[in-house]
Design a protein around this motif. Structure first.
Motif, mmCIF file in Angstrom:
data_model
loop_
_atom_site.group_PDB
_atom_site.id
_atom_site.type_symbol
_atom_site.label_atom_id
_atom_site.label_comp_id
_atom_site.label_asym_id
_atom_site.label_seq_id
_atom_site.Cartn_x
_atom_site.Cartn_y
_atom_site.Cartn_z
ATOM 1 N N ALA A 33 19.945 32.438 -4.371
ATOM 2 C CA ALA A 33 19.771 32.953 -3.013
ATOM 3 C C ALA A 33 20.557 34.243 -2.824
ATOM 4 O O ALA A 33 20.080 35.180 -2.175
ATOM 5 C CB ALA A 33 20.205 31.903 -1.992
ATOM 6 N N GLY A 34 21.737 34.301 -3.404
ATOM 7 C CA GLY A 34 22.551 35.510 -3.318
ATOM 8 C C GLY A 34 21.916 36.707 -3.991
ATOM 9 O O GLY A 34 22.223 37.856 -3.666
ATOM 10 N N GLN A 35 21.007 36.447 -4.914
ATOM 11 C CA GLN A 35 20.280 37.509 -5.609
ATOM 12 C C GLN A 35 18.930 37.798 -4.949
ATOM 13 O O GLN A 35 18.094 38.486 -5.504
ATOM 14 C CB GLN A 35 20.062 37.113 -7.073
ATOM 15 C CG GLN A 35 21.333 36.987 -7.872
ATOM 16 C CD GLN A 35 22.039 38.331 -7.974
ATOM 17 O OE1 GLN A 35 21.454 39.318 -8.375
ATOM 18 N NE2 GLN A 35 23.294 38.370 -7.580
ATOM 19 N N GLY A 36 18.707 37.197 -3.765
ATOM 20 C CA GLY A 36 17.461 37.415 -3.058
ATOM 21 C C GLY A 36 16.318 36.555 -3.576
ATOM 22 O O GLY A 36 15.162 36.807 -3.281
ATOM 23 N N ARG A 37 16.641 35.528 -4.333
ATOM 24 C CA ARG A 37 15.634 34.665 -4.942
ATOM 25 C C ARG A 37 15.616 33.314 -4.232
ATOM 26 O O ARG A 37 15.755 32.256 -4.823
ATOM 27 C CB ARG A 37 15.943 34.536 -6.426
ATOM 28 C CG ARG A 37 15.818 35.880 -7.136
ATOM 29 C CD ARG A 37 16.527 35.974 -8.452
ATOM 30 N NE ARG A 37 16.024 35.071 -9.466
ATOM 31 C CZ ARG A 37 16.495 35.026 -10.698
ATOM 32 N NH1 ARG A 37 17.466 35.850 -11.075
ATOM 33 N NH2 ARG A 37 16.022 34.163 -11.565
ATOM 34 N N THR A 38 15.408 33.374 -2.922
ATOM 35 C CA THR A 38 15.490 32.188 -2.079
ATOM 36 C C THR A 38 14.433 31.149 -2.437
ATOM 37 O O THR A 38 14.722 29.953 -2.432
ATOM 38 C CB THR A 38 15.382 32.582 -0.597
ATOM 39 O OG1 THR A 38 16.338 33.614 -0.325
ATOM 40 C CG2 THR A 38 15.662 31.405 0.306
ATOM 41 N N ASP A 39 13.228 31.586 -2.750
ATOM 42 C CA ASP A 39 12.183 30.622 -3.119
ATOM 43 C C ASP A 39 12.609 29.801 -4.334
ATOM 44 O O ASP A 39 12.428 28.583 -4.360
ATOM 45 C CB ASP A 39 10.857 31.322 -3.417
ATOM 46 C CG ASP A 39 10.192 31.888 -2.174
ATOM 47 O OD1 ASP A 39 10.498 31.408 -1.061
ATOM 48 O OD2 ASP A 39 9.368 32.808 -2.308
#
Length: 89
Positions: A33-39
């Motif tokens: 999530a911190g890398q923008g990979r929430t899915d």
């Protein structure tokens, strides 16, 4: 080790470690999530809940997932999950 790698700006290495070195779904989801990979983070928690054998673990993971969805402003998805019973503990 994964935490140290992340602190050194090597998030991808930390993610790779967490994926291969055993169950750490909370940490892996947080890094993703911190890398923008929430899915991907949501899917990690989904799989961990599917694999969990104790209801208390499922409930804890559902809370982690709810916090993640709230933090990333995905309230509609959280609401849908609550209505369908998916990821709500």
């Amino acid at each position: 080790m994964a935490r140290l790698l992340d602190e050194q700006g090597r998030a991808e290495d930390a993610i790779r470690i967490l994926r291969t070195c055993g169950p750490a779904p909370r940490q892996l989801a947080a890094l993703l999530a911190g890398q923008g990979r929430t899915d991907e983070a949501v899917r990690v928690i989904d799989r961990a809940m599917d694999d969990a054998k104790q209801s208390s673990v499922v409930e804890e993971l559902a809370e982690v997932q709810a916090d993640l969805l709230i933090e990333h402003r995905r309230i509609d998805e959280l609401r849908t999950r609550a209505e369908t019973g998916r990821g709500t503990g």
